[in-house]
Design a protein around this motif. Structure first.
Motif, PDB file in Angstrom:
ATOM      1  N   ARG A 161       0.808  -1.224   0.000  1.00  0.00           N
ATOM      2  CA  ARG A 161       0.000   0.000   0.000  1.00  0.00           C
ATOM      3  C   ARG A 161       0.837   1.269   0.000  1.00  0.00           C
ATOM      4  O   ARG A 161       0.329   2.346  -0.289  1.00  0.00           O
ATOM      5  CB  ARG A 161      -0.917   0.003   1.229  1.00  0.00           C
ATOM      6  CG  ARG A 161      -1.912  -1.146   1.255  1.00  0.00           C
ATOM      7  CD  ARG A 161      -2.736  -1.120   2.535  1.00  0.00           C
ATOM      8  NE  ARG A 161      -3.694  -2.226   2.572  1.00  0.00           N
ATOM      9  CZ  ARG A 161      -4.509  -2.458   3.594  1.00  0.00           C
ATOM     10  NH1 ARG A 161      -4.467  -1.677   4.672  1.00  0.00           N
ATOM     11  NH2 ARG A 161      -5.360  -3.464   3.557  1.00  0.00           N
ATOM     12  N   ILE A 162       2.093   1.154   0.393  1.00  0.00           N
ATOM     13  CA  ILE A 162       2.954   2.335   0.477  1.00  0.00           C
ATOM     14  C   ILE A 162       4.302   2.043  -0.189  1.00  0.00           C
ATOM     15  O   ILE A 162       4.712   0.886  -0.308  1.00  0.00           O
ATOM     16  CB  ILE A 162       3.206   2.767   1.947  1.00  0.00           C
ATOM     17  CG1 ILE A 162       3.787   1.599   2.765  1.00  0.00           C
ATOM     18  CG2 ILE A 162       1.949   3.313   2.587  1.00  0.00           C
ATOM     19  CD1 ILE A 162       4.196   1.978   4.166  1.00  0.00           C
ATOM     20  N   ALA A 163       4.967   3.121  -0.597  1.00  0.00           N
ATOM     21  CA  ALA A 163       6.352   2.992  -1.075  1.00  0.00           C
ATOM     22  C   ALA A 163       7.241   2.794   0.145  1.00  0.00           C
ATOM     23  O   ALA A 163       7.164   3.551   1.117  1.00  0.00           O
ATOM     24  CB  ALA A 163       6.752   4.244  -1.844  1.00  0.00           C
ATOM     25  N   LEU A 164       8.086   1.783   0.123  1.00  0.00           N
ATOM     26  CA  LEU A 164       8.849   1.398   1.312  1.00  0.00           C
ATOM     27  C   LEU A 164      10.038   2.309   1.605  1.00  0.00           C
ATOM     28  O   LEU A 164      10.562   2.292   2.721  1.00  0.00           O
ATOM     29  CB  LEU A 164       9.351  -0.037   1.161  1.00  0.00           C
ATOM     30  CG  LEU A 164       8.280  -1.133   1.213  1.00  0.00           C
ATOM     31  CD1 LEU A 164       8.929  -2.488   1.029  1.00  0.00           C
ATOM     32  CD2 LEU A 164       7.539  -1.080   2.536  1.00  0.00           C
ATOM     33  N   LYS A 165      10.458   3.106   0.628  1.00  0.00           N
ATOM     34  CA  LYS A 165      11.675   3.895   0.790  1.00  0.00           C
ATOM     35  C   LYS A 165      11.591   4.814   2.005  1.00  0.00           C
ATOM     36  O   LYS A 165      12.483   4.826   2.862  1.00  0.00           O
ATOM     37  CB  LYS A 165      11.941   4.710  -0.476  1.00  0.00           C
ATOM     38  CG  LYS A 165      13.247   5.487  -0.425  1.00  0.00           C
ATOM     39  CD  LYS A 165      13.482   6.236  -1.737  1.00  0.00           C
ATOM     40  CE  LYS A 165      14.772   7.047  -1.690  1.00  0.00           C
ATOM     41  NZ  LYS A 165      14.996   7.800  -2.943  1.00  0.00           N
ATOM     42  N   LYS A 166      10.516   5.580   2.105  1.00  0.00           N
ATOM     43  CA  LYS A 166      10.393   6.560   3.193  1.00  0.00           C
ATOM     44  C   LYS A 166      10.320   5.884   4.570  1.00  0.00           C
ATOM     45  O   LYS A 166      11.051   6.277   5.498  1.00  0.00           O
ATOM     46  CB  LYS A 166       9.183   7.457   2.956  1.00  0.00           C
ATOM     47  CG  LYS A 166       9.066   8.596   3.979  1.00  0.00           C
ATOM     48  CD  LYS A 166       7.838   9.461   3.724  1.00  0.00           C
ATOM     49  CE  LYS A 166       7.993  10.257   2.449  1.00  0.00           C
ATOM     50  NZ  LYS A 166       6.864  11.199   2.240  1.00  0.00           N
ATOM     51  N   PRO A 167       9.442   4.867   4.781  1.00  0.00           N
ATOM     52  CA  PRO A 167       9.401   4.211   6.096  1.00  0.00           C
ATOM     53  C   PRO A 167      10.729   3.588   6.506  1.00  0.00           C
ATOM     54  O   PRO A 167      11.106   3.641   7.672  1.00  0.00           O
ATOM     55  CB  PRO A 167       8.324   3.128   5.918  1.00  0.00           C
ATOM     56  CG  PRO A 167       7.493   3.593   4.795  1.00  0.00           C
ATOM     57  CD  PRO A 167       8.394   4.346   3.887  1.00  0.00           C
TER      58      PRO A 167
END
Length: 616
Positions: A161-167
């Motif tokens: 559901r989200i782009a993993l780069k930022k987390p």
């Protein structure tokens, strides 16, 4: 990866079903044990130990299942307003940085704990007790494993559901920050206990799950403090085992089960409709009926959520239809539904009895007068409100008045349940814990008698019971880890010295303690306050020679207000969630303020006249 997530979910669903079976079996075992002991003076050590085994498995096996269904609560003051991508990021970090580290620590030290028991062939120390004690200790390891794998499943779902780069960048920065702090002299700026509380509050307000916030705060400060380290947690399995052996807390899942059975049956619905209609023809009569029903449901179940939801669904549309002020209607329903936190049997009182080391039965007796005072003041307030603003609470001419037979048939089942629970305590048939089992069996018999029993209902209530029980006890386990580290870094000593030496007055201590609990109630739930904050006050209570029973009632009244105080009052959420667009959040907030003030008035009365708790 999706297939892995699917199988993990299936595994936790399986264990959720197993724990639901243990919850039902626990009720029947405790019921049978209490009757055999009272009528035949026959007791069995093995049976009693089997009861607490079933109790343990009820919440240990369902922690991952509760996580799968998002039942581990979070403070959603700001969280609900965040965009979806931020919510998903917080949930991702929650699983990665909070749940996984905590579950791994419990797994590692729990494995050593269970292995030692296995190697030593540990058995019950009581004659006639169960052998193979390592089996129940191994449940701690299983608890950690099921949480760990479900956290992995949640990460897999969220990664889609989200782009993993930022987390992942955020996670790396946070880990680096902990590493840097562990080599800094931050403790020279502020006391570590204050910083630990500060970190917990920040994480709570951001929307991280409550149980794991307290756990990760403990882990972070164990790493930062050079004198501690993670080895401090080798004591944690023993602390968890202490929770597992706590007979008093066994009442929690049983009372939840009883309340849910009553909610899903027609018993409460019939009570609401008939008693509400009985008072409808006087000004404010519908609201008065709601207060009386709230008191009856409180004495029958002690479950706030069930009472608020039922009353809002059944009575709120009727009150608004007949011209009741929305704020008055909302406030009355929320406050009346919350009576279950002070009128026995109450889960708050059960938890406080354990934390304060006082008899739950004595707490139940002591809470009767404060509970009745609240009911009295609520009714007086409604009558005055209706007198001065008659258009806000008009009399209602109902098309069909309930007959005496209908009223009796709706009241008698609830009355019988009250007798089964409170009567069994006061008659000496059962302890407060055993009375919860009496209530479960009584509720099941009533559903059969009223032809509202079904296997699907039983399956639903048992599964919901283990979800809620897992949430409560996981918070307790997280709070246990928190207090373990908090005390080691001098937190308990800091609190004790502040109240004993800086304050030096029992009156001022009670004032500050009550104010602290009241303010915390705006932001966090009663469970966290009971398990994290109240234990800090216990040594001070003994220092000043304060009656813990009286203090417990003051705390219970204060915690009851926490269910109504915005923005995190649970009753407000229950009401808004079930009322939908019938009332606005503003209406609810306006409506509960007078009732919060009335609760504080009763708290002051009990403070000024402590002998009121000794009437019964």
């Amino acid at each position: 990866m999706n297939r892995l997530s699917y199988y993990i979910d299936r595994i936790n669903s399986f264990f959720g079903g197993i724990s639901a079976f243990f919850a039902l079996a626990l009720a029947f075992l405790v019921f049978y044990d209490a009757l055999m002991r009272y009528f035949f003076h026959a007791g069995s050590v093995a049976l009693q130990e089997l009861e607490w085994y079933f109790f343990d498995l009820t919440f240990l096996l369902s922690a991952g299942y509760a996580l799968k269904h998002d039942k581990h609560v979070r403070v959603d003051i700001f969280f609900e307003k965040f965009p979806k991508n931020i919510k998903y990021t917080i949930a991702f970090l929650d699983a990665l940085l909070l749940i996984i580290p905590f579950s791994l620590i419990i797994f590692y030290y729990g494995y050593e704990f269970a292995l030692q028991s296995f190697v030593q062939h540990e058995a019950s120390s009581d004659p006639g007790g169960l052998a193979h004690r390592w089996i129940i200790k191994a449940a701690i390891v299983l608890f950690a494993f099921l949480l760990f794998v479900q956290a992995l499943s949640e990460i897999i779902k969220l990664s889609q559901r989200i782009a993993l780069k930022k987390p992942l960048i955020i996670a790396s920065l946070l880990i680096a920050a902990v590493f840097v702090l562990s080599r800094s002299e931050i403790f020279y700026i502020l006391h570590p206990a204050i910083l630990m509380f500060g970190l917990s509050l920040i994480l709570l307000l951001l929307g991280f799950r409550v149980a794991f916030v307290f756990a990760i705060s403990a882990i972070v400060f164990a790493l930062i403090d050079v004198d501690l380290g993670l080895n401090i947690f080798n004591l944690l399995p023993m602390r968890i085992y202490g929770i597992m052996q706590n007979f008093t807390l066994m009442a929690v899942p049983l009372f939840i089960l009883m309340g849910l059975i009553l909610e899903k049956s027609q018993i409460a619905k019939n009570l609401l409709e008939n008693v509400g209609a009985l008072f409808g023809e006087i000004r404010g009569g519908l609201a008065i009926g709601v207060v009386i029903i709230g008191a009856i449901l409180a004495a029958a179940t002690g479950i706030v959520g069930a009472s608020v939801v039922m009353m809002s669904v059944i009575t709120l549309p009727v009150m608004i239809k007949y011209g009741y002020d929305k704020a008055l209607a909302s406030g009355t329903i929320a406050a009346s539904g919350t009576l279950g936190q002070i009128i026995p049997p109450s889960i708050v009182l059960i938890v406080l009895g354990d934390v304060l080391s006082v008899s739950v039965g004595d707490l139940f007796k002591s809470a009767v007068v404060p509970g009745l005072l609240l009911v009295f003041f609520y009714i007086v307030y409604i009558l005055f409100y209706a007198f001065f603003k008659p258009e806000a609470a008009p009399p209602v001419r109902l098309e069909k008045k309930p007959q005496t037979k209908d009223i009796l048939l709706s009241i008698i089942p609830a009355f019988l349940l009250i007798v089964a629970v409170l009567g069994s305590i006061f008659a000496g048939i059962a302890t407060p814990t055993e009375s919860a089992a009496m209530g479960v069996i009584g509720a099941l018999i009533l559903t059969i008698a009223t032809k509202s029993f079904s296997w699907s209902m039983l399956r639903y209530v048992s599964l919901e019971t283990v979800k809620l029980s897992a949430m409560i006890f996981t918070i307790l386990i997280g709070a246990t880890a928190f207090s373990l580290v908090f005390n080691e870094i001098g937190g308990e000593e800091l609190v004790h010295n502040f109240f004993s030496h800086q304050i030096g007055s029992s009156t001022l201590f009670i004032l500050i303690a009550m104010l602290s609990i009241f303010l915390l109630g705006f932001f966090i739930d009663f469970v966290e306050i009971c398990f994290v904050v109240i234990p800090l006050f216990v040594p001070v209570i003994h220092t000043f020679g304060i009656d813990p029973l009286w203090f417990g009632i003051l705390v219970a009244l204060n915690l009851q207000a926490s269910f109504l105080t915005p923005p995190f009052g649970f009753s407000l959420f229950y009401l808004k969630g079930s009322a939908g667009k019938l009332v606005s959040t503003k209406d609810i907030y306006r409506g509960v303020i007078p009732f919060i003030l009335l609760q504080l008035v009763v708290l002051v009365i009990i403070y000024l006249f402590p002998n009121l708790i000794k009437v019964f």
